[in-house]
Design a protein around this motif. Structure first.
Motif, PDB file in Angstrom:
ATOM      1  N   SER A 299     -70.768 -19.796  19.441  1.00 45.02           N
ATOM      2  CA  SER A 299     -72.043 -20.421  19.920  1.00 45.02           C
ATOM      3  C   SER A 299     -71.812 -21.604  20.789  1.00 45.02           C
ATOM      4  N   LEU A 300     -71.118 -22.453  20.342  1.00 44.66           N
ATOM      5  CA  LEU A 300     -71.173 -23.713  20.926  1.00 44.66           C
ATOM      6  C   LEU A 300     -70.072 -23.736  22.152  1.00 44.66           C
ATOM      7  N   GLN A 301     -69.291 -22.775  22.391  1.00 44.14           N
ATOM      8  CA  GLN A 301     -68.392 -22.234  23.269  1.00 44.14           C
ATOM      9  C   GLN A 301     -69.333 -21.888  24.580  1.00 44.14           C
ATOM     10  N   LYS A 302     -70.356 -20.936  23.989  1.00 47.48           N
ATOM     11  CA  LYS A 302     -71.244 -20.493  25.178  1.00 47.48           C
ATOM     12  C   LYS A 302     -72.040 -21.593  25.730  1.00 47.48           C
ATOM     13  N   VAL A 303     -72.382 -22.601  24.890  1.00 44.38           N
ATOM     14  CA  VAL A 303     -73.259 -23.634  25.459  1.00 44.38           C
ATOM     15  C   VAL A 303     -72.598 -24.484  26.421  1.00 44.38           C
ATOM     16  N   GLN A 304     -71.334 -24.594  26.080  1.00 49.49           N
ATOM     17  CA  GLN A 304     -70.331 -25.360  26.839  1.00 49.49           C
ATOM     18  C   GLN A 304     -70.233 -24.683  28.388  1.00 49.49           C
ATOM     19  N   ASP A 305     -69.678 -23.247  28.246  1.00 48.00           N
ATOM     20  CA  ASP A 305     -69.789 -22.512  29.432  1.00 48.00           C
ATOM     21  C   ASP A 305     -70.980 -22.702  30.090  1.00 48.00           C
ATOM     22  N   PHE A 306     -72.099 -22.572  29.662  1.00 46.64           N
ATOM     23  CA  PHE A 306     -73.161 -22.436  30.409  1.00 46.64           C
ATOM     24  C   PHE A 306     -73.275 -23.958  31.182  1.00 46.64           C
ATOM     25  N   LEU A 307     -72.986 -24.994  30.451  1.00 46.10           N
ATOM     26  CA  LEU A 307     -73.416 -26.365  31.363  1.00 46.10           C
ATOM     27  C   LEU A 307     -72.213 -26.258  32.393  1.00 46.10           C
ATOM     28  N   LEU A 308     -71.062 -25.928  32.231  1.00 47.01           N
ATOM     29  CA  LEU A 308     -70.075 -25.855  33.396  1.00 47.01           C
ATOM     30  C   LEU A 308     -70.473 -24.783  34.560  1.00 47.01           C
ATOM     31  N   GLU A 309     -71.316 -23.664  34.287  1.00 46.54           N
ATOM     32  CA  GLU A 309     -71.574 -22.751  35.159  1.00 46.54           C
ATOM     33  C   GLU A 309     -73.235 -22.940  35.707  1.00 46.54           C
ATOM     34  N   SER A 310     -73.792 -23.615  34.953  1.00 45.42           N
ATOM     35  CA  SER A 310     -75.421 -23.641  35.445  1.00 45.42           C
ATOM     36  C   SER A 310     -75.381 -24.314  36.942  1.00 45.42           C
TER      37      SER A 310
END
Ligand code: HEC
Ligand code: HEC
Length: 496
Positions: A299-310
């Motif tokens: 879940s935290l990996q997804k949060v980080q991925d989102f910050l990178l891609e947003s």
């Protein structure tokens, strides 16, 4: 941007054992274990809400903090009805600035998890989501994920929960009949609520109130600002209250892929994104045990991925192309050396004496605190080790700058137009929490004490720059420019 993107969490037999244990831990609602729950919980599959879409996950997924921050869902839902007198206006939690999207069960920034009782807990989007409207009568705010959330009053939310728990009406005789209006409970569930859920939640909230008592000796945060490091210092890092004020403007987190490595937090206190995501989760109640669970790591990996891609939000109002062009030259000459050619930020730390902005936030973080945070995760496979004390404030990223308002690390200047004025001409008080955009000044409307939303008038928070931590001085870059250069620069800044 950090290159170390792996979330190392334990797997194999250990995580299986932890999953069973986790069932028990889960029900230590707000940190309080109740054996009755533990006995039941293995019969309920553990589900940490996750979504395939990174953005939906960011808004409504779980960061695994239910054991420490989870509130029984139905109880959480009923509080604004019973204690509406403790909210700043009608509309339940939205009166505190929470964003509630049409058709969603929860406001942005909360996830719901089914265990033996249903739990609701906050996530990163609670603070890191922006919104804006074109006018007071505009009924559909544009919601921008990973934004510098300016509307939500995090301290007001905490205080609302604490005040509810301190009120004699927080008891089963008052709350149960209200709960039953929302949901059908079995006889057994009612007994659970009467004898366990309601009294234990009250007890836990009162304990948290005690824990946060230090807040009352500092100026109020107001919407869009929060203390993130002092709660850690005076909480799990076990440091005494040192009287410092660390209140900071919620920063925008979008478009992180374009950021140079090491450009994080107002004072650059940790340059590694993965560590900031993990530590932010810990600060928001995710325990080490939870992080060791595969699903929470994912879940935290997804949060980080989102910050990178947003995506960085584009300026939605009209631009004057001639002025933008002229402004680009002004920016290149006066601003790019620190903020980067495209406003992507640079790892340059500008000493407080040089940038001249309010020093309180910088002073609130210390070598010792950094050391304690680095030591905190000793023995875990996902250590934190990059916390540090730096020499000043970072030359922060300016991407999506039009939607960062109010400006500077403490949110002390309401608009870009006012930031380009000498400090003596900047407003000494203004109103925070408005979501109506002012394209002329480039910021939110800040001179009105109230705002209309859906026909209802909400009183806004008055920010006073004379209070400690709220100073609006410093950052004199651009203040001496001739009026036409300033206008051009303003136009260009809208395009970053
Ligand atoms: C209560 C509001 C709040 C919540 C919830 C919250 N944050 Fe923040 N966040 C802040 C504030 C305020 C700062 C600025 C702190 C500072 O530097 O003093 C910040 C800073 C950050 C930064 C550094 C910004 C930068 O420029 O790089 C990151 C990354 C971040 N948060 C990620 C997260 C993540 C991930 C979560 C959820 C696990 C989270 N935050 C939850 C308020 C919040
Ligand atoms: C010497 C380095 C330096 C130069 C040159 C500089 N800045 Fe900054 N800027 C900083 C630092 C450091 C901060 C953070 C200060 C704080 O928040 O207390 C900052 C903060 C800002 C912010 C607030 C960002 C936010 O998210 O709230 C804006 C806007 C800004 N600068 C615009 C400009 C513009 C426009 C120029 C050119 C006219 C400029 N800066 C020139 C160092 C610089």
């Amino acid at each position: 941007m950090s290159t170390d993107n792996t979330y190392a969490f334990r797997s194999g037999p250990q995580s299986v054992r932890r999953r069973w244990l986790g069932g028990g831990v889960l029900l230590l609602v707000l940190g309080l274990g109740v054996p009755l729950y533990q006995a039941w919980d293995p019969f309920f599959p553990e589900r940490t809400p996750q979504y395939d879409s990174l953005e939906t996950h960011f808004k409504y997924g779980s960061i695994g903090n239910e054991d420490q921050q989870g509130m029984p869902y139905w109880l959480w839902l009923v509080l604004p009805r019973v204690f509406s007198d403790k909210l700043p206006g009608p509309g339940g939690y939205t009166a505190l600035g929470l964003l509630w999207e049409k058709g969603q069960e929860l406001p942005v920034g909360f996830s719901r998890k089914e265990a033996s009782i249903s739990l609701v807990s906050p996530n990163c989007a609670l603070c890191h989501t922006s919104s804006y409207r074109r006018s007071e009568t505009d009924g559909s705010p544009v919601i921008v994920s990973a934004g510098a959330g300016q509307r939500f009053d995090a301290q007001g939310y905490l205080r609302f929960l604490f005040e509810c728990a301190s009120d004699p009406r927080f008891n089963a005789d008052v709350l149960l009949p209200e709960l039953e209006k929302l949901h059908g409970f079995s006889w057994v569930q009612k007994q659970l609520y009467r004898y366990v859920v309601i009294p234990k939640t009250r007890e836990a909230l009162l304990k948290q109130k005690q824990h946060f008592a230090w807040m009352d000796t500092r100026p109020a945060w107001g919407p869009g600002r929060a203390e993130t490091m002092n709660p850690a210092k005076f909480g799990f890092l076990r440091m005494p209250d040192d009287g410092t004020i660390g209140t900071a403007e919620v920063p925008a987190l979008w478009g992180m892929k374009a950021r140079p490595e090491g450009v994080h937090h107002w004072d650059g206190l940790n340059p590694v994104l993965r560590e900031i995501v993990l530590s932010a989760a810990i600060e928001n109640g995710t325990s080490s045990q939870a992080i060791n669970r595969r699903e929470v790591g994912a879940s935290l990996q997804k949060v980080q991925d989102f910050l990178l891609e947003s995506a960085v939000p584009a300026y939605p109002f009209t631009l004057d192309p001639e002025r933008v062009k002229a402004g680009a030259a002004v920016y290149a000459a006066h601003c790019a050396s620190c903020h980067g050619a495209q406003g992507q930020g640079t790892p340059q730390l500008i000493p407080i004496a040089e940038v001249g902005t309010d020093a309180h936030r910088w002073d609130s973080w210390s070598e010792e605190a950094a050391q304690r945070f680095n030591d905190y995760t000793r023995g875990e496979s996902w250590k934190l080790s990059a916390f540090r004390k730096t020499a000043g404030y970072l030359a922060v990223p300016l991407t999506g700058l039009w939607l960062h308002a109010p400006y500077l690390h403490n949110g002390s200047v309401p608009s870009l137009e006012e930031l380009l004025q000498p400090p003596a001409k900047r407003p000494t008080s203004f109103y925070r929490g408005n979501d109506v955009y002012d394209p002329a000044r480039v910021g939110f409307v800040s001179d009105k004490p109230s705002v209309q939303r859906g026909g209802v008038t909400y009183t806004l928070f008055r920010y006073d720059t004379s209070l400690p931590g709220n100073g609006n001085g410093g950052h004199l870059h651009g203040v001496e420019l001739p009026a036409d250069s300033k206008l051009a620069l303003l136009e260009f800044l809208k395009t970053l």
